[in-house]
Design a protein around this motif. Structure first.
Motif, short mmCIF file in Angstrom:
data_model
loop_
_atom_site.label_atom_id
_atom_site.label_comp_id
_atom_site.label_asym_id
_atom_site.label_seq_id
_atom_site.Cartn_x
_atom_site.Cartn_y
_atom_site.Cartn_z
N ILE A 1 46.69 21.62 -55.79
CA ILE A 1 45.91 21.70 -54.56
C ILE A 1 46.80 21.97 -53.35
O ILE A 1 46.52 22.88 -52.55
CB ILE A 1 45.12 20.39 -54.35
CG1 ILE A 1 44.04 20.26 -55.43
CG2 ILE A 1 44.48 20.36 -52.97
CD1 ILE A 1 43.29 18.94 -55.40
N SER A 2 47.90 21.21 -53.22
CA SER A 2 48.71 21.31 -52.00
C SER A 2 49.62 22.53 -52.00
O SER A 2 49.64 23.30 -51.03
CB SER A 2 49.53 20.03 -51.82
OG SER A 2 50.40 19.84 -52.93
N VAL A 3 50.36 22.72 -53.09
CA VAL A 3 51.33 23.82 -53.15
C VAL A 3 50.69 25.10 -53.64
O VAL A 3 51.00 26.19 -53.13
CB VAL A 3 52.53 23.44 -54.05
CG1 VAL A 3 53.53 24.57 -54.13
CG2 VAL A 3 53.21 22.17 -53.54
N GLY A 4 49.80 25.01 -54.61
CA GLY A 4 49.24 26.21 -55.22
C GLY A 4 48.08 26.82 -54.47
O GLY A 4 47.80 28.02 -54.64
N LEU A 5 47.38 26.03 -53.64
CA LEU A 5 46.20 26.54 -52.94
C LEU A 5 46.32 26.42 -51.42
O LEU A 5 46.13 27.39 -50.69
CB LEU A 5 44.95 25.83 -53.43
CG LEU A 5 44.59 26.05 -54.91
CD1 LEU A 5 43.40 25.20 -55.33
CD2 LEU A 5 44.32 27.52 -55.20
N LEU A 6 46.61 25.22 -50.91
CA LEU A 6 46.66 25.02 -49.47
C LEU A 6 47.80 25.80 -48.82
O LEU A 6 47.63 26.43 -47.76
CB LEU A 6 46.78 23.53 -49.14
CG LEU A 6 45.50 22.71 -49.31
CD1 LEU A 6 45.78 21.24 -49.04
CD2 LEU A 6 44.41 23.22 -48.38
#
Length: 398
Positions: free
Chosen positions: A303-308
């Motif tokens: 969620i944090s590194v791969g998308l946000l």
């Protein structure tokens, strides 16, 4: 006697001061990618076959307690959905008459074939009798099984991709002339993706999977993967040097594509967060997997590194048109989708179907060395096919 050294001629100096031909340099780099991919495929494929010959299906670390699909199925579905996403991006551009997408049409269709080949080879190696599956599945006539229709749809999907690619490789094509072929390929790509979602979403006995929105979520996930792959592999085709890219491709990458990719990331992120919130607060048997996933660093990495982070890079004015930011964003999205595919397929099997004293509350799974080797097989094979296309088919011509 003079000690003066003879001076080189002006012609000699000019010849050695001329810059290296960019086209030749680019061809050499593409050839190097092809050679590296073939060597990697030979090593990873050879070791995989050796492991399967000595260990059989036990090489995949799956169990008979209910966890039947391991990392090879994750890899297969990941490459399959990426292939359909690439096809959807290309055919939607053709159908809607998006002329600015011309520089990526050939590459997207060829990448769809390359990715599909990598995924199918992994599936064949995962099956106990891959050659038997070639005739046993089509002639089983298991009309009530979504897997049967998935195989049949993939077969026609491949044929449609080949026909569309043949038309694209001609020099006299226009978007209007390709529209009938694109419509067929688009319908089949949507069908394959939706059926893949039905395979999981219709399994009411696995609460983690069962949901009517899964086919729709798979379609948006595929589109996200297709856009990310177009970005990354277009840059790879030009050795990550924006100066070597055609002006029309550079223009596309700086205008419409960042907006489309950021929108696709946002929609996929909404699906992830919505399923996470409903799963954590659900009380149905099988949803306790969400508590397990919520404690895993992989989910927060996705969620944090791969998308946000990619979303921020593509929305910020200072970075959205920067080549390095686009490359990093696309690479992070590609990895986030692989994590999401792993969590979804493995997570849906962690709750045993028939509990007893013999089964724990949650099953455990760790990908085997052979499973990781199959991931490398898919990566190396797809890259080898793609590099061959870049060398021989002129995929960058619009």
């Amino acid at each position: 006697m003079s000690n003066a050294q003879p001076q080189p001629s002006a012609a000699h100096q000019a010849r050695h001061q001329q810059p290296q031909d960019p086209a030749k340099n680019l061809a050499n780099k593409r050839l190097a990618i092809l050679i590296i991919a073939l060597i990697g495929l030979l090593v990873a494929g050879g070791q995989t076959i050796a492991n399967l010959a000595s260990q059989g299906h036990s090489a995949f670390n799956t169990t008979n307690l209910g966890l039947y699909w391991g990392l090879p199925i994750v890899v297969y579905d990941y490459f399959l959905l990426t292939s359909t996403g690439l096809a959807m991006v290309a055919t939607l551009a053709i159908v809607t008459g998006a002329e600015d997408f011309r520089p990526v049409l050939r590459r997207a269709v060829w990448l769809a074939l390359a990715g599909l080949l990598g995924g199918v080879v992994v599936l064949m190696l995962e099956l106990g009798h891959p050659l038997r599956a070639l005739w046993a599945i089509p002639f089983s006539f298991a009309f009530s099984s979504p897997l049967y229709w998935k195989v049949m749809a993939v077969s026609f999907y491949v044929l449609s991709l080949l026909v569309l690619l043949y038309r694209l490789l001609r020099t006299d094509w226009t978007l209007s002339s390709l529209r009938p072929y694109a419509l067929v390929t688009l319908a089949l790509a949507l069908g394959v993706t939706a059926i893949a979602g039905v395979v999981y979403g219709s399994q009411s006995f696995r609460a983690f999977w069962a949901s009517g929105d899964i086919p729709v979520a798979f379609i948006f996930e595929s589109l996200l993967g297709g856009l990310a792959f177009i970005y990354f592999f277009s840059y790879l085709a030009y050795a990550f040097n924006p100066k070597w890219m055609p002006a029309d491709l550079r223009q596309l990458f700086d205008t419409r594509l960042p907006t489309l990719l950021s929108l696709a990331i946002f929609i996929h992120l909404l699906f992830v967060l919505a399923r996470l919130s409903s799963g954590l607060y659900g009380n149905s048997e099988g949803l306790q997997v969400w508590q397990h996933l919520a404690s895993s660093p992989l989910l927060y990495l996705e969620i944090s590194v791969g998308l946000l982070l990619p979303l921020i890079l593509l929305l910020a004015p200072l970075t959205r048109t920067h080549a390095a930011a686009q490359i990093i964003a696309s690479l992070l999205v590609m990895n986030a989708l692989l994590i999401a595919r792993y969590e979804y397929i493995i997570g849906g099997q962690l709750v045993p179907l028939f509990k007893g004293s013999w089964a724990p509350d949650l099953l455990s799974y760790m990908p085997s060395a052979t499973g990781w080797l199959l991931l490398l097989v898919a990566i190396f094979l797809s890259n080898a096919v793609n590099a061959f296309g870049e060398l021989k088919l002129g995929l960058g011509r619009s």
